[in-house]
Design a protein around this motif. Structure first.
Motif, PDB file in Angstrom:
ATOM      1  N   UNK A 216       0.827  -1.200   0.000  1.00 49.09           N
ATOM      2  CA  UNK A 216       0.000   0.000   0.000  1.00 49.09           C
ATOM      3  C   UNK A 216       0.868   1.260   0.000  1.00 49.09           C
ATOM      4  N   UNK A 217       1.948   1.253   0.770  1.00 44.77           N
ATOM      5  CA  UNK A 217       2.889   2.374   0.783  1.00 44.77           C
ATOM      6  C   UNK A 217       3.479   2.583  -0.609  1.00 44.77           C
ATOM      7  N   UNK A 218       3.846   1.491  -1.247  1.00 50.64           N
ATOM      8  CA  UNK A 218       4.419   1.584  -2.597  1.00 50.64           C
ATOM      9  C   UNK A 218       3.391   2.129  -3.582  1.00 50.64           C
ATOM     10  N   UNK A 219       2.161   1.670  -3.460  1.00 48.78           N
ATOM     11  CA  UNK A 219       1.103   2.145  -4.347  1.00 48.78           C
ATOM     12  C   UNK A 219       0.803   3.619  -4.104  1.00 48.78           C
ATOM     13  N   UNK A 220       0.802   4.027  -2.846  1.00 49.04           N
ATOM     14  CA  UNK A 220       0.502   5.419  -2.517  1.00 49.04           C
ATOM     15  C   UNK A 220       1.546   6.376  -3.074  1.00 49.04           C
ATOM     16  N   UNK A 221       2.774   5.900  -3.213  1.00 45.70           N
ATOM     17  CA  UNK A 221       3.860   6.690  -3.815  1.00 45.70           C
ATOM     18  C   UNK A 221       4.039   8.040  -3.124  1.00 45.70           C
ATOM     19  N   UNK A 222       4.122   8.012  -1.793  1.00 46.60           N
ATOM     20  CA  UNK A 222       4.370   9.244  -1.051  1.00 46.60           C
ATOM     21  C   UNK A 222       5.743   9.812  -1.413  1.00 46.60           C
ATOM     22  N   UNK A 223       5.872  11.118  -1.540  1.00 49.27           N
ATOM     23  CA  UNK A 223       7.210  11.707  -1.660  1.00 49.27           C
ATOM     24  C   UNK A 223       8.024  11.379  -0.415  1.00 49.27           C
ATOM     25  N   UNK A 224       9.316  11.186  -0.604  1.00 47.99           N
ATOM     26  CA  UNK A 224      10.197  10.835   0.507  1.00 47.99           C
ATOM     27  C   UNK A 224      10.553  12.106   1.261  1.00 47.99           C
ATOM     28  N   UNK A 225       9.752  12.438   2.270  1.00 50.87           N
ATOM     29  CA  UNK A 225       9.964  13.659   3.040  1.00 50.87           C
ATOM     30  C   UNK A 225      10.254  13.278   4.494  1.00 50.87           C
ATOM     31  N   UNK A 226      11.415  13.636   4.955  1.00 50.67           N
ATOM     32  CA  UNK A 226      11.797  13.385   6.347  1.00 50.67           C
ATOM     33  C   UNK A 226      11.686  14.693   7.120  1.00 50.67           C
ATOM     34  N   UNK A 227      10.870  14.708   8.164  1.00 50.51           N
ATOM     35  CA  UNK A 227      10.680  15.918   8.960  1.00 50.51           C
ATOM     36  C   UNK A 227      11.945  16.254   9.741  1.00 50.51           C
ATOM     37  N   UNK A 228      12.207  17.549   9.862  1.00 49.89           N
ATOM     38  CA  UNK A 228      13.356  18.010  10.622  1.00 49.89           C
ATOM     39  C   UNK A 228      13.135  17.681  12.099  1.00 49.89           C
ATOM     40  N   UNK A 229      14.212  17.339  12.769  1.00 45.69           N
ATOM     41  CA  UNK A 229      14.115  16.999  14.189  1.00 45.69           C
ATOM     42  C   UNK A 229      15.192  17.753  14.948  1.00 45.69           C
ATOM     43  N   UNK A 230      14.784  18.492  15.977  1.00 48.08           N
ATOM     44  CA  UNK A 230      15.705  19.298  16.780  1.00 48.08           C
ATOM     45  C   UNK A 230      16.622  20.171  15.921  1.00 48.08           C
ATOM     46  N   UNK A 231      16.049  21.004  15.030  1.00 45.79           N
ATOM     47  CA  UNK A 231      16.893  21.872  14.207  1.00 45.79           C
ATOM     48  C   UNK A 231      17.696  22.824  15.078  1.00 45.79           C
ATOM     49  N   UNK A 232      18.924  23.154  14.628  1.00 42.78           N
ATOM     50  CA  UNK A 232      19.815  23.953  15.455  1.00 42.78           C
ATOM     51  C   UNK A 232      19.205  25.304  15.801  1.00 42.78           C
ATOM     52  N   UNK A 233      18.438  25.878  14.832  1.00 43.22           N
ATOM     53  CA  UNK A 233      17.878  27.204  15.084  1.00 43.22           C
ATOM     54  C   UNK A 233      16.716  27.167  16.069  1.00 43.22           C
ATOM     55  N   UNK A 234      16.145  25.965  16.283  1.00 42.72           N
ATOM     56  CA  UNK A 234      15.090  25.829  17.283  1.00 42.72           C
ATOM     57  C   UNK A 234      15.672  25.499  18.649  1.00 42.72           C
ATOM     58  N   UNK A 235      16.667  24.612  18.679  1.00 46.66           N
ATOM     59  CA  UNK A 235      17.250  24.224  19.956  1.00 46.66           C
ATOM     60  C   UNK A 235      18.076  25.355  20.570  1.00 46.66           C
ATOM     61  N   UNK A 236      18.442  26.350  19.742  1.00 48.24           N
ATOM     62  CA  UNK A 236      19.199  27.482  20.281  1.00 48.24           C
ATOM     63  C   UNK A 236      18.327  28.421  21.101  1.00 48.24           C
ATOM     64  N   UNK A 237      16.990  28.284  20.978  1.00 41.09           N
ATOM     65  CA  UNK A 237      16.069  29.110  21.749  1.00 41.09           C
ATOM     66  C   UNK A 237      15.918  28.510  23.142  1.00 41.09           C
ATOM     67  N   UNK A 238      15.835  29.351  24.164  1.00 42.32           N
ATOM     68  CA  UNK A 238      15.726  28.874  25.525  1.00 42.32           C
ATOM     69  C   UNK A 238      14.561  27.934  25.738  1.00 42.32           C
ATOM     70  N   UNK A 239      14.759  26.893  26.515  1.00 41.80           N
ATOM     71  CA  UNK A 239      13.721  25.905  26.780  1.00 41.80           C
ATOM     72  C   UNK A 239      12.774  26.333  27.888  1.00 41.80           C
ATOM     73  N   UNK A 240      13.157  27.327  28.668  1.00 41.90           N
ATOM     74  CA  UNK A 240      12.322  27.727  29.792  1.00 41.90           C
ATOM     75  C   UNK A 240      11.507  28.969  29.409  1.00 41.90           C
ATOM     76  N   UNK A 241      10.204  28.814  29.139  1.00 39.46           N
ATOM     77  CA  UNK A 241       9.397  29.967  28.737  1.00 39.46           C
ATOM     78  C   UNK A 241       9.245  30.957  29.876  1.00 39.46           C
ATOM     79  N   UNK A 242       9.043  32.208  29.508  1.00 42.13           N
ATOM     80  CA  UNK A 242       8.761  33.241  30.501  1.00 42.13           C
ATOM     81  C   UNK A 242       7.352  33.039  31.005  1.00 42.13           C
ATOM     82  N   UNK A 243       7.206  32.774  32.300  1.00 45.54           N
ATOM     83  CA  UNK A 243       5.911  32.413  32.859  1.00 45.54           C
ATOM     84  C   UNK A 243       5.230  33.593  33.558  1.00 45.54           C
ATOM     85  N   UNK A 244       5.855  34.753  33.561  1.00 46.20           N
ATOM     86  CA  UNK A 244       5.247  35.888  34.251  1.00 46.20           C
ATOM     87  C   UNK A 244       4.153  36.526  33.430  1.00 46.20           C
ATOM     88  N   UNK A 245       3.438  37.486  34.011  1.00 44.26           N
ATOM     89  CA  UNK A 245       2.368  38.191  33.304  1.00 44.26           C
ATOM     90  C   UNK A 245       2.961  39.208  32.343  1.00 44.26           C
TER      91      UNK A 245
END
Length: 250
Positions: free
Chosen positions: A221-250
């Motif tokens: 079924x996968x072969x028949x569907x012929x999906x484009x070979x798209x691999x999602x980005x995982x932990x991109x450097x420009x995302x991981x460079x942003x602080x993991x602790x959100x500002x929780x104040x008002x």
């Protein structure tokens, strides 16, 4: 926080505990809907988006001068519903519970605060919208240039992959969709879908019992569907460079 549905966010990075807490605190309400109950209707004032906690939801809009609705998307747990409409003054789509459904209601002003107070989550949401755009591009290409068997196989594999994302995947799909909705999603007529399902059954790719479809040969079924070979980005450097602790104040 296992009660927060974060499957889509986790596709691109692993949220921190504080980010999950922030996401949980965005909601103003939690609502439950029966099957076929409308969550929001096309043309209403834009006020909220919805984090789908459980169940399946269909997205559709009116066509042919409002004489019928065209199904354009299936939503699964972890999806944020109603995002396309935040660029408009009135909602562009009708969201209907395809199964018993539970959603978190997030006012759009609270969603906006995510970009300032939890930027990694906001960027991840942005990545999800780009992924949806690619899926739409692939779907448009498929409708124009692939056979009916390929389109139906692609729909089945899309549902299979999405269910696999949050660990509820098997070779059995209990589709809460009418044959006309399947036709809409595949860009076919209802009669053509019925014929195509029969062809897939005769090829020993699926078997059906009512709305339950068993996938007999996922590789073929996968072969028949012929999906484009798209691999999602995982932990991109420009995302991981942003602080993991959100500002929780008002």
């Amino acid at each position: 926080m296992e009660h927060v549905p974060v499957q889509r966010f986790c596709e691109f990075m692993t949220p921190s505990t504080i980010e999950l807490q922030f996401l949980d605190e965005l909601k103003s309400d939690q609502r439950e809907y029966r099957r076929k109950e409308v969550i929001t209707r096309e043309g209403e004032k834009v006020a909220n988006v919805f984090l789908l906690r459980s169940g399946w939801v269909t997205s559709s809009f009116a066509v042919d001068s409002g004489k019928r609705n065209q199904l354009v998307k299936l939503h699964f747990p972890g999806d944020v519903l109603g995002l396309p409409s935040i660029a408009l003054t009135k909602t562009a789509e009708t969201l209907i519970a395809a199964t018993p459904t539970k959603v978190d209601v997030i006012p759009i002003e609270r969603l906006a605060s995510m970009f300032e107070r939890a930027p990694r989550l906001a960027f991840t949401l942005f990545l999800s919208t780009q992924q949806e755009r690619l899926m739409l591009m692939d779907h448009l290409a498929a409708v124009s240039h692939t056979s009916a068997q390929q389109r139906v196989a692609a729909l089945l594999m899309y549902v299979h992959r999405r269910l696999k994302l949050f660990g509820e995947c098997s070779d059995v799909l209990d589709l809460p969709m009418s044959q006309q909705q399947i036709a809409d999603a595949a860009g076919l007529t209802s009669v053509h879908v019925n014929r195509t399902l029969g062809e897939l059954k005769r090829a020993d790719l699926i078997c059906t019992e009512g709305k339950v479809i068993r996938l007999l040969d996922i590789d073929r079924l996968e072969e028949l569907a012929a999906f484009p070979d798209r691999a999602s980005v995982r932990n991109p450097w420009w995302l991981t460079s942003i602080g993991q602790q959100p500002f929780m104040g008002d």
